[in-house]
Scaffold this active site. Structure first.
Site, PDB file in Angstrom:
ATOM      1  N   ASP A  73      29.296  30.954  33.631  1.00 47.06           N
ATOM      2  CA  ASP A  73      30.013  29.686  33.578  1.00 47.06           C
ATOM      3  C   ASP A  73      29.426  28.782  34.659  1.00 47.06           C
ATOM      4  O   ASP A  73      28.930  29.269  35.680  1.00 47.06           O
ATOM      5  CB  ASP A  73      31.505  29.947  33.827  1.00 47.06           C
ATOM      6  CG  ASP A  73      32.290  28.663  33.898  1.00 47.06           C
ATOM      7  OD1 ASP A  73      32.162  27.844  32.977  1.00 47.06           O
ATOM      8  OD2 ASP A  73      33.027  28.479  34.880  1.00 47.06           O
ATOM      9  N   CYS A  96      39.107  74.035  42.458  1.00 42.51           N
ATOM     10  CA  CYS A  96      37.908  73.702  41.695  1.00 42.51           C
ATOM     11  C   CYS A  96      38.291  72.821  40.511  1.00 42.51           C
ATOM     12  O   CYS A  96      39.469  72.568  40.261  1.00 42.51           O
ATOM     13  CB  CYS A  96      37.193  74.968  41.204  1.00 42.51           C
ATOM     14  SG  CYS A  96      38.151  75.922  40.019  1.00 42.51           S
ATOM     15  N   ASP A 156      35.396  32.029  36.271  1.00 40.13           N
ATOM     16  CA  ASP A 156      36.470  31.983  37.266  1.00 40.13           C
ATOM     17  C   ASP A 156      37.742  31.291  36.798  1.00 40.13           C
ATOM     18  O   ASP A 156      38.747  31.329  37.484  1.00 40.13           O
ATOM     19  CB  ASP A 156      35.973  31.283  38.541  1.00 40.13           C
ATOM     20  CG  ASP A 156      35.846  29.772  38.356  1.00 40.13           C
ATOM     21  OD1 ASP A 156      35.544  29.340  37.222  1.00 40.13           O
ATOM     22  OD2 ASP A 156      36.043  29.037  39.337  1.00 40.13           O
TER      23      ASP A 156
END
Length: 729
Positions: free
Chosen positions: A420, A22, A618
């Site tokens: 962008d 548990c 990117d």
């Protein structure tokens, strides 16, 4: 002389754990590991993994496993191949002890509940049926409870052990003494059987929740056709080294990451990007291992092997995300750690209260056992990690990498998403579309400007150099200096050449004539980017370049707005060109003319205005902005630096993947919160009923097992998450 301060080098270890039942077990192991000097550990109950960072100068790896063993659990370092513990230690077939418990408990229930079946001496038959269930099938509960008691701890096993032993012992007293009271042999047996059954289904469901990442790891090719002295040799992929040339025939998997050196084909990259459309490749194109060569024969030079491949890195990122904990999970862990002792106290108080109120021993005993069984906090411990496992696994299948659970919290708060332009909204491949020579031929303008730009990595520079090279050989550059975001200066054939923004030329006292300024304005209104060229201090022409929109960008912007986000275009382009692009895709707010160094500042300014900002980018110049944003999303076709700085990585170059990523993260967070609500509400509602004697222990056991199964199966619904890219809104 003062000694330099020692920089603490951290080592990392992953331990596979056994014996947890548990969330309180997980919390206890985590506390024990963190008590070791120089250790920072996180334990995940659902994956049965401990992720440990430690100071190797102060801690030996053996101390980590010893610490876990000292409190009664088992641990061993994860195998080098990263094999999943669930895949090797868990079987789909029900265990023998569970089968025995179910077979023996069934007649017990019939004897207890159906009066006509109660023959003379049926109580002794009940004892014979219940004893092996309680002591053999339920042995794991008693062993764990005893071990925990020796270390002064209590877990879910403690509750089950006390409850079943109490029911069995009371029943023996009633049977042997002949007193007029009810026995509870069937309660002891059925509780044991139900909890074992619940754990069995829970374990199977947990295995399914981790299936996505296991499937990813199994997708890699097993063998490669290596070229040695012009001859193909079939070798295991493990023997490949960077630089090896290997052949990929149509229909075969690419053995490892590499660069195509010969041949042309279409590559199915769906396992990495989630995109079904194959990608055309040829010499110079980078390809990823485990993707499928759909058509032509390829010769590939290996660049990354083993743990350095894109597939391995994706698997590692997903596993790291699954090992982490969101704040909601840490709260659940703290509650679970103190819950079991509190429940034992409530059960004793219930027993005493009923006896003092004159309710009789049978009623008091029944209520106390029901409290012990109903209160097990198992569902709370499973609520977060199972949803996180399924959500991140499904994300990996779709080309969405979630770096950690804290990312889920961020997606809920995002109000503004900054995009962008180049490589994100557009294809990122600029092309020369027009030229305006001035005092030079078009050929000379292209030749000198192309040579000057050939040493730059900027997309505009590459486009100019590519167009110039297509018309002839470029001269050598003897000097080169880049001014980030502005332009370049270089020496070509003895001429001092400047190429860049018109404002960059003005800084060098080179002004554009009126006709050139008008031509520039007209080109920019059409969404083109204009670059100026000069040499020896004299203006010699303008070059117009354009980037094509990704065909899915407008759809992506519409979907982002549907999520309640305000899109903002952030670009280094001039205002007119940026607004032309923004109009095409449906963006109203534009931040144009922003230098790479200023992108993070623009994000910070938006944050000061009160916006919670996500950033999609990117390139290398996007990395500071991605890190500054509240949530960074890196397009996976970009650079490693951008991906490292982001919170979410979109392996696909499709901007709609950003929509899918935010939707999936939000859905996963909603699932976690739903799981926690139902798990907590179940305990809060059920314990008072048990204290009041309104809950039969058997019903309590069934409800407790059902709550855990509900939480896991609710998490598994995330496996059916459909994406915008699949046409599902």
């Amino acid at each position: 002389m003062l000694a330099e301060p020692r920089i603490e080098a951290r080592a990392h270890a992953t331990l596979e754990l056994e014996g947890m039942t548990c969330a309180s077990c997980a919390a206890r192991i985590e506390r024990t590991l963190n008590k070791v000097d120089g250790v920072a550990a996180t334990v995940n109950f659902a994956t049965e993994i401990a992720t440990v960072d430690y100071d190797p100068a102060r801690v030996e790896p053996g101390q980590l496993t010893a610490a876990v063993e000292s409190i009664g659990y088992h641990a061993h370092p994860r195998a080098e191949d990263g094999a999943d513990v669930h895949a090797t230690h868990e079987q789909d077939a029900p265990p023998t002890r569970l089968i025995a418990a179910l077979v023996l408990a069934a007649p017990l229930v019939l004897l207890a509940m159906v009066a006509p079946l109660q023959f003379s001496g049926w109580g002794w038959a009940s004892l014979a049926l219940a004893t092996p269930v309680v002591f053999w099938s339920g042995a794991q509960f008693h062993r764990a409870a005893l071990l925990n008691a020796r270390h002064g701890a209590a877990t879910m096993d403690t509750l089950v052990s006390i409850g079943t032993l109490a029911a069995w012992s009371w029943s023996v007293v009633v049977l042997v003494s002949g007193i007029d009271a009810d026995g509870y042999f069937e309660v002891a047996a059925v509780i044991t059987a139900l909890i074992l059954l619940g754990r069995y289904f829970e374990t199977r469901a947990k295995r399914r929740s981790g299936a996505a990442i296991r499937a990813l790891l199994e997708l890699g090719a097993k063998e490669a056709r290596v070229l040695r002295d012009g001859v193909e040799a079939l070798v295991p992929v493990a023997e490949l080294v960077p630089g090896d040339l290997f052949v990929v025939r149509p229909g075969e998997k690419i053995a490892t990451d590499g660069v195509v050196v010969q041949g042309a084909s279409a590559i199915d990259q769906s396992l990495l990007t989630g995109e079904a459309v194959p990608v055309e490749v040829g010499p110079g194109t980078e390809v990823a291992g485990a993707t499928i060569n759909a058509s032509g024969r390829l010769v590939v030079r290996a660049t990354h092997v083993g743990a350095d491949t894109a597939l391995a890195q994706i698997a590692r990122l997903v596993e790291q995300a699954q090992a982490g904990k969101a704040e909601v999970q840490r709260l659940a862990d703290r509650v679970s750690a103190i819950f079991v002792p509190i429940v034992i106290g409530i059960a004793l108080a219930t027993l005493a209260g009923w006896l003092l109120a004159g309710g009789g021993a049978p009623a008091a005993f029944t209520a106390a056992v029901a409290v012990l069984i109903i209160a097990c906090p198992c569902a709370m411990g499973l609520a977060t990690p199972t949803a996180l496992m399924v959500g991140t696994g499904r994300g990996a299948q779709l080309g969405i990498l979630i770096k950690g659970p804290e990312v889920l919290e961020q997606t809920r708060r995002i109000s503004t998403i900054v995009l962008d332009k180049t490589g994100t909204i557009t294809e990122g491949r600029m092309q020369l579309v027009d030229a305006l020579p001035a005092g030079a031929t078009r050929h000379d303008l292209l030749r000198l400007a192309g040579a000057a730009e050939s040493a730059s990595e900027h997309p505009l520079a590459r486009a100019i150099a590519r167009a110039a090279a297509a018309e002839g050989t470029l001269p050598q550059v003897s000097e080169f200096h880049n001014h980030a975001g502005l332009g370049v200066e270089s020496v070509v054939e003895g001429k001092a050449v400047l190429v860049g923004r018109p404002s960059f030329l003005r800084d060098w006292a080179v002004e554009l004539p009126a006709a050139a300024r008008a031509w520039q304005q007209e080109a920019e209104q059409q969404g083109q980017t204009v670059v100026a060229a000069a040499w020896d201090g004299v203006f010699h022409g303008l070059l117009a370049l354009a980037d094509t929109l990704k065909p899915t960008s407008a759809d992506a912007i519409r979907e982002l707005k549907a999520l309640g986000l305000t899109p903002v275009l952030l670009t280094g382009d001039n205002e007119r060109a940026a607004r032309a692009i923004a109009r095409e895709v449906g963006i109203d707010r534009v931040l144009a003319g922003v230098l790479p160094s200023g992108k993070a500042s623009e994000i910070e300014r938006l944050q000061r205005e009160g916006a919670t900002v996500a950033m999609v980018g990117d390139g290398v110049n996007d990395a500071p902005a991605l890190a500054q944003a509240d949530l960074g999303l890196a397009i996976g076709t970009g650079t490693d630096v951008a991906i490292e700085a982001s919170d979410l990585t979109l392996v696909s170059g499709d901007l709609r993947a950003a929509v899918d990523a935010i939707r999936l993260a939000r859905r996963t967070l909603a699932t976690i919160k739903g799981n926690l609500f139902w798990a907590f509400a179940y305990n809060v509602a059920a314990i008072p009923l048990a204290v009041a004697g309104l809950l039969n222990p058997i019903i309590a056991a069934a409800a407790m097992a059902a709550s855990s199964i509900f939480v896991v199966t609710n998490s598994l619904r995330l496996r059916r998450f459909r994406t915008v890219r699949e046409g599902v809104k």
